[in-house]
Motif scaffolding. Structure first.
Motif, PDB file in Angstrom:
ATOM      1  N   GLN A   1       4.589   2.088   8.167  1.00  0.00           N
ATOM      2  CA  GLN A   1       3.613   2.733   9.048  1.00  0.00           C
ATOM      3  C   GLN A   1       2.663   3.609   8.240  1.00  0.00           C
ATOM      4  OE1 GLN A   1       5.272   5.717  11.805  1.00  0.00           O
ATOM      5  NE2 GLN A   1       4.240   4.600  13.455  1.00  0.00           N
ATOM      6  N   LEU A   2       3.209   4.370   7.282  1.00  0.00           N
ATOM      7  CA  LEU A   2       2.389   5.212   6.414  1.00  0.00           C
ATOM      8  C   LEU A   2       1.484   4.363   5.527  1.00  0.00           C
ATOM      9  CD1 LEU A   2       1.567   7.769   4.810  1.00  0.00           C
ATOM     10  CD2 LEU A   2       3.714   7.517   3.525  1.00  0.00           C
ATOM     11  N   ALA A   3       2.046   3.346   4.894  1.00  0.00           N
ATOM     12  CA  ALA A   3       1.276   2.528   3.956  1.00  0.00           C
ATOM     13  C   ALA A   3       0.090   1.860   4.644  1.00  0.00           C
ATOM     14  CB  ALA A   3       2.182   1.477   3.322  1.00  0.00           C
TER      15      ALA A   3
ATOM     16  N   ALA B   1       1.315   0.330  -3.349  1.00  0.00           N
ATOM     17  CA  ALA B   1       2.737   0.107  -3.592  1.00  0.00           C
ATOM     18  C   ALA B   1       3.571   1.153  -2.875  1.00  0.00           C
ATOM     19  CB  ALA B   1       3.033   0.143  -5.084  1.00  0.00           C
ATOM     20  N   PHE B   2       4.804   0.753  -2.521  1.00  0.00           N
ATOM     21  CA  PHE B   2       5.802   1.716  -2.099  1.00  0.00           C
ATOM     22  C   PHE B   2       6.331   2.425  -3.340  1.00  0.00           C
ATOM     23  CE2 PHE B   2       6.882  -1.591   1.352  1.00  0.00           C
ATOM     24  CZ  PHE B   2       5.966  -1.037   2.236  1.00  0.00           C
ATOM     25  N   LEU B   3       6.617   3.708  -3.219  1.00  0.00           N
ATOM     26  CA  LEU B   3       7.186   4.455  -4.339  1.00  0.00           C
ATOM     27  C   LEU B   3       8.278   5.365  -3.791  1.00  0.00           C
ATOM     28  CD1 LEU B   3       7.223   5.203  -7.307  1.00  0.00           C
ATOM     29  CD2 LEU B   3       5.351   6.804  -6.890  1.00  0.00           C
TER      30      LEU B   3
ATOM     31  N   TYR C   1       1.506   8.599 -13.700  1.00  0.00           N
ATOM     32  CA  TYR C   1       0.497   7.534 -13.677  1.00  0.00           C
ATOM     33  C   TYR C   1      -0.736   7.908 -12.854  1.00  0.00           C
ATOM     34  CZ  TYR C   1       3.805   4.657 -16.132  1.00  0.00           C
ATOM     35  OH  TYR C   1       4.663   4.164 -17.095  1.00  0.00           O
ATOM     36  N   LYS C   2      -0.797   9.174 -12.437  1.00  0.00           N
ATOM     37  CA  LYS C   2      -1.978   9.687 -11.728  1.00  0.00           C
ATOM     38  C   LYS C   2      -2.366   8.768 -10.564  1.00  0.00           C
ATOM     39  CE  LYS C   2      -3.830  12.221 -15.705  1.00  0.00           C
ATOM     40  NZ  LYS C   2      -2.577  12.098 -16.506  1.00  0.00           N
ATOM     41  N   THR C   3      -1.359   8.432  -9.757  1.00  0.00           N
ATOM     42  CA  THR C   3      -1.618   7.550  -8.623  1.00  0.00           C
ATOM     43  C   THR C   3      -2.265   8.328  -7.483  1.00  0.00           C
ATOM     44  OG1 THR C   3       0.502   7.876  -7.485  1.00  0.00           O
ATOM     45  CG2 THR C   3       0.451   6.241  -9.252  1.00  0.00           C
ATOM     46  N   ASP C   4      -2.866   7.589  -6.574  1.00  0.00           N
ATOM     47  CA  ASP C   4      -3.387   8.157  -5.324  1.00  0.00           C
ATOM     48  C   ASP C   4      -2.205   8.177  -4.354  1.00  0.00           C
ATOM     49  OD1 ASP C   4      -4.791   8.915  -3.093  1.00  0.00           O
ATOM     50  OD2 ASP C   4      -5.891   7.032  -2.876  1.00  0.00           O
ATOM     51  N   HIS C   5      -1.446   9.290  -4.394  1.00  0.00           N
ATOM     52  CA  HIS C   5      -0.127   9.328  -3.776  1.00  0.00           C
ATOM     53  C   HIS C   5      -0.169   9.938  -2.376  1.00  0.00           C
ATOM     54  CE1 HIS C   5       4.145   8.972  -3.806  1.00  0.00           C
ATOM     55  NE2 HIS C   5       4.391  10.282  -3.787  1.00  0.00           N
ATOM     56  N   HIS C   6       0.505   9.270  -1.438  1.00  0.00           N
ATOM     57  CA  HIS C   6       0.555   9.727  -0.050  1.00  0.00           C
ATOM     58  C   HIS C   6       2.022   9.884   0.360  1.00  0.00           C
ATOM     59  CE1 HIS C   6      -3.748   8.797   0.451  1.00  0.00           C
ATOM     60  NE2 HIS C   6      -3.478   7.763  -0.333  1.00  0.00           N
ATOM     61  N   VAL C   7       2.333  11.043   0.906  1.00  0.00           N
ATOM     62  CA  VAL C   7       3.705  11.350   1.314  1.00  0.00           C
ATOM     63  C   VAL C   7       3.703  11.850   2.753  1.00  0.00           C
ATOM     64  CG1 VAL C   7       5.796  12.670   0.797  1.00  0.00           C
ATOM     65  CG2 VAL C   7       4.215  12.067  -1.057  1.00  0.00           C
TER      66      VAL C   7
ATOM     67  N   LYS D   1      -2.712   3.145  -5.441  1.00  0.00           N
ATOM     68  CA  LYS D   1      -2.353   3.829  -4.200  1.00  0.00           C
ATOM     69  C   LYS D   1      -0.842   3.697  -3.994  1.00  0.00           C
ATOM     70  CE  LYS D   1      -6.734   2.976  -1.761  1.00  0.00           C
ATOM     71  NZ  LYS D   1      -7.148   4.369  -1.605  1.00  0.00           N
ATOM     72  N   THR D   2      -0.153   4.830  -3.858  1.00  0.00           N
ATOM     73  CA  THR D   2       1.292   4.802  -3.655  1.00  0.00           C
ATOM     74  C   THR D   2       1.663   5.576  -2.402  1.00  0.00           C
ATOM     75  OG1 THR D   2       1.518   6.697  -5.157  1.00  0.00           O
ATOM     76  CG2 THR D   2       1.881   4.506  -6.092  1.00  0.00           C
ATOM     77  N   CYS D   3       2.768   5.140  -1.753  1.00  0.00           N
ATOM     78  CA  CYS D   3       3.210   5.740  -0.501  1.00  0.00           C
ATOM     79  C   CYS D   3       4.698   6.033  -0.563  1.00  0.00           C
ATOM     80  CB  CYS D   3       2.930   4.806   0.674  1.00  0.00           C
ATOM     81  SG  CYS D   3       1.179   4.443   0.912  1.00  0.00           S
ATOM     82  N   SER D   4       5.076   7.237  -0.138  1.00  0.00           N
ATOM     83  CA  SER D   4       6.479   7.658  -0.133  1.00  0.00           C
ATOM     84  C   SER D   4       6.812   8.341   1.186  1.00  0.00           C
ATOM     85  CB  SER D   4       6.762   8.639  -1.272  1.00  0.00           C
ATOM     86  OG  SER D   4       6.650   8.041  -2.528  1.00  0.00           O
TER      87      SER D   4
END
Length: 638
Positions: free
Chosen positions: A352-354, A263-265, A311-317, A287-290
Motif C-alpha cells: 500500500q505504501l509502495a 524497491a522494498f527495504l 545508498y542515499k535512496t529516496d526512502h519512504h517509511v 526509491k525505497t519503501c519500509s
C-alpha cells in the motif's frame, strides 16, 4: 502485471455469454485497472485486465498475431524479451508492438510447447492456437505468478489469475476438498496443485497444460525443475565473484519499465542486497519503501535506514500500529481460500505504501530458500546429526516417549523447550521437517477435528505433500532436500501467494531478482557448506555482500515480518476469537471438536500455553467461511 481469465469449450464450439465473461474479467479489476477487454468467438472467451508497465501505447491484450491464428492473455514479465525479439526476427517473424506479450505469441509459433524454455521471467499465460484447435496454459518456473483452472460439469474449462475469477462462474461447484482443509491446518495454506474446492486446481510451478478440443483434459506437463546437485567444485573466492555478477545481471534485467520503479527495504539481508545492486545500476536515487512498527520487538526500520543512508535512496517509511488487525476480512477476500500467514498484514501495508510512489517494486523474496537462510535449516541440520547417530528403530521409541511426556513449555527459555525436538528426532528426516513446518502439528491438529471430518479424510495426512516432493528431489544431501521441499511448497504456496495477492490488491507489480531461474539453478549446484557454515545461514551470500552492506545488517539475528498475535488474542481480539471459534460459521461447519477448540482458547487466555498460531489459523478459516463461502458450512457445501 495483469489479470487473465477465460473459458474454453473442450467439447464443441458453443457461444459463451459476453455478460458472464465481463463479470469474470471484472472480478480481477484490481490486478489491472488501466485497461480491460474480452475476446469472444465460438468455443472460446478470453479476458484481460491490464496494469501498463512496458509498451504502454501498443501492448493491449488479448493480443493476436497477424493472421489471427494465435492469441494470448498474459500476466507477468519476460525479462529477456528484447533478446528473444531479435532472435525471432532473425527467424522471419515480424512485430507490430514492442511488448513481451507478442514475443510469446511468436515463440509459440516458432517452438511450440517448448516456447516456455526460452522465457526468462515470471509469467502465467493462456494461448489459443486456432490451427491446432488447442488452448495452452503455462506458469513460470518458481510459481511467482498464479494460474487457477477448473473443468466444469458441462465440459467448459474456466481459468483465471485468482480463484475469484472461477468463483464468478455460476457452474463452479463450491464443494470443499477435505484434503485441502487438512493441508491448510497443517501448513497454513493449500498446497499445489489443490485448491480448497474439489473442482478447481492450481497449475503447478514449472508446468504447462495443453488442452485440445474434443479430447479429455489431461495432466499438466512439467517442463522445469531445480536440480540440487550440490556438486560444483568452484572455490569460495570464485563463487563470490560469480554470485556478484549474477546478482547484478538479475537486478538489471528487472529494472526495465516505463513507469516509476523502486524497491522494498525491510532491513533484512535479501532486500538490502537488492537495493545495493539497484543503486549500482541507477543514475539517480533508488526509491525505497519500509514499514516500521510501533512495537520495538518487531521493528527493523533502523536497519533499513542504515542501507537507505548508505545508498542515499529516496526512502519512504510508514509506521504500522501494533494493533493493526482490521485486515482480517480484507485478507480473506483477497486470498479466496484459507491462508494463515499473519505476515500478510505488514506485506499488505508495505505494498500500500509502495504504490503511493512507484508502480513496480523489486523485492528480496526467495533468498532464504536458495541461499539457506532460514533458522529452521540450522536446527534441522543439528537434528540430522543426532538422527544419523542412532537408527530409527531406537530413536522412535526413545524420543517418541520423551516427546509425549515432556511438557509443552511455551513460556520457558528456548533451551528448555525440548518437546518439539524430541518429537522431530522420533521421525525420519522428511517427516521431521514436515513436523517443523506445521503451523498446527499432528498431536494438536487431530484432536481439533470432529469424528465426521476425520472419517472424510480417510486417513489422509498433509505430510504426504512433503513425502511426494522428497521422492522427486534426487538428492541425499539433507540441506538440499529441505531446500527442494521448500521451493515446491512454502515458497510457492506461502511466500509467492502472499506477495502476489497483497501487491495486486494495490495494482503494484513486484519483481523478484533472487528468484531468477538461472541464478536459482546455479545456486543449487553449490555445496551446502557454502550456504550453511558454523551455524551461519546464507554464508556465501553474506560474505559476497560484505563490501556492499553494513555488518549490522548482514550478521544480526533474523527477525522476519511478524505481528504480535499472542498479545492480540489475550487482549483486543479476545472476544472476537471466542465469538468466531466457539460459535458462528466455524462452529457450524462440522469440522471441529468444539470442546478441544474451547480448551485451546482457554489455555491461551490463561497464559498456560501459547496457541497464537493455531488460533490465527482457525480465525482465518472462519474469515474464509464468512467472506468467501457466505458462511456456508462444509456440510452445506458438500
Amino acid at each position: 502485471m495483469c489479470g487473465i481469465s477465460g473459458i474454453f469449450d473442450t467439447r464443441g464450439r458453443r457461444d459463451f455469454d459476453g455478460g458472464l465473461m465481463h463479470r469474470i474479467n471484472d472480478s480481477l479489476h484490481h490486478r489491472g485497472p488501466d485497461e480491460g477487454s474480452i475476446h469472444l468467438e465460438p468455443g472460446l472467451a478470453l479476458g484481460h485486465r491490464r496494469l501498463s508497465i512496458i509498451d504502454i501505447a501498443t501492448g493491449q491484450q488479448p493480443l493476436f498475431n497477424a493472421d489471427q491464428s494465435v492469441g494470448i492473455v498474459f500476466n507477468g514479465e519476460i525479462y529477456n524479451y528484447q533478446a528473444l525479439m531479435s532472435e525471432l526476427q532473425a527467424l522471419g517473424y515480424q512485430f507490430r508492438t514492442k511488448s513481451d506479450t507478442e514475443v510469446i505469441v511468436h515463440a509459440w509459433s516458432a517452438w511450440g510447447e517448448d516456447c516456455v524454455q526460452h522465457l526468462r521471467g515470471m509469467f502465467a499465460f493462456a494461448l489459443w492456437d486456432r490451427h491446432r484447435n488447442a488452448l495452452f496454459l503455462a506458469r513460470d518456473r518458481l510459481g511467482v505468478k498464479p494460474m487457477f483452472y477448473a473443468v466444469l460439469d458441462d465440459g467448459a474449462l474456466v481459468f483465471g489469475s485468482e480463484l475469484k475469477a472461477l468463483l464468478a462462474h455460476p457452474q463452479l461447484r463450491r464443494e470443499i476438498d477435505p484434503q485441502a482443509v487438512e493441508q491448510y491446518f497443517a501448513l497454513g495454506y493449500v498446497a499445489e496443485p489443490r485448491t480448497v474446492f474439489r473442482q478447481a486446481l492450481k497449475l503447478p510451478q514449472g508446468h504447462t497444460l495443453l488442452i485440445r478440443r474434443g479430447e479429455p483434459v489431461g495432466q499438466p506437463r512439467r517442463y522445469w525443475d531445480v536440480d540440487f546437485s550440490v556438486d560444483s567444485k568452484i572455490d569460495e573466492v570464485e563463487a563470490r565473484e560469480e554470485l556478484t555478477r549474477r546478482l547484478r545481471e538479475s537486478v538489471k534485467l528487472r529494472m526495465i519499465a516505463e513507469v516509476p520503479l523502486g524497491a522494498f527495504l525491510s532491513g533484512g539481508v535479501d532486500s538490502s542486497a537488492v537495493v545495493a545492486m539497484m543503486a549500482g545500476e541507477s543514475s539517480g536515487p533508488v526509491k525505497t519503501c519500509s514499514i516500521a512498527f510501533d512495537d520495538p520487538q518487531y521493528n527493523e526500520s533502523e536497519f533499513a535506514q542504515m542501507v537507505a543512508d548508505r545508498y542515499k535512496t529516496d526512502h519512504h517509511v510508514e509506521t504500522v500500529q501494533s494493533d493493526d488487525f482490521d485486515l482480517i476480512d480484507t485478507l480473506a477476500r483477497l486470498y479466496d481460500e484459507p491462508y494463515a500467514d499473519s505476515s500478510a498484514i505488514p506485506t499488505y501495508r508495505v505494498c500500500q505504501l509502495a504504490r503511493k510512489h512507484v508502480t513496480v517494486a523489486l523485492s528480496g523474496d526467495g533468498g532464504d530458500e536458495s541461499f539457506g537462510g532460514y533458522r529452521r535449516y540450522k536446527l534441522h541440520m543439528m537434528e540430522e546429526r543426532m538422527r544419523a547417530s542412532l537408527p530409527l528403530g531406537l530413536r522412535k521409541p526413545l524420543f517418541g516417549t520423551l516427546g509425549r511426556i515432556y511438557p509443552k513449555a511455551d513460556w520457558a527459555p528456548r533451551v528448555l523447550r525440548a518437546k518439539t525436538t524430541f518429537q522431530a528426532l522420533a521421525r525420519n528426516s522428511v517427516e521431521a521437517y514436515f513436523h517443523t513446518m506445521s503451523v498446527i502439528r499432528d498431536a494438536e491438529r487431530m484432536p481439533l477435528y470432529s469424528a465426521r471430518f476425520k472419517s472424510e479424510l480417510g486417513g489422509y495426512n498433509a505430510r504426504e505433500v512433503f513425502l511426494h516432493h522428497a521422492e522427486r528431489a534426487g538428492t541425499d544431501d539433507p540441506l538440499a532436500m529441505i531446500q527442494y521441499i521448500d521451493t515446491h511448497t512454502y515458497l510457492v504456496g506461502d511466500i509467492n501467494t502472499k506477495v502476489d495477492r497483497a501487491s495486486m490488491a494495490h495494482s503494484l507489480e513486484v519483481r523478484e531478482p533472487l528468484m531468477d531461474h538461472p541464478l536459482v539453478e546455479w545456486l543449487a549446484t553449490l555445496p551446502s557448506h557454502l550456504k550453511l557454515r558454523g551455524g551461519e545461514g546464507k554464508y556465501l551470500f553474506k560474505k559476497t555482500l560484505e563490501p556492499h552492506l553494513p555488518s549490522d545488517v548482514l550478521y544480526r539475528p533474523k527477525m522476519g515480518f511478524a505481528v504480535p498475535l499472542s498479545r492480540w488474542f489475550r487482549g483486543p481480539l479476545r472476544q472476537r476469537v471466542r465469538g468466531a471459534l466457539l460459535g458462528g460459521p466455524l462452529a457450524d461447519s462440522g469440522l471441529f471438536d468444539l470442546k478441544a477448540v474451547g480448551q485451546m482458547v482457554e489455555q491461551h487466555e490463561n497464559g498456560s500455553r501459547d496457541h497464537s498460531t493455531p488460533l490465527w489459523t482457525l480465525l482465518m478459516y472462519d474469515a474464509f467461511l464468512r467472506n468467501v463461502m457466505g458462511a456456508a458450512s462444509l456440510r452445506e457445501a458438500a
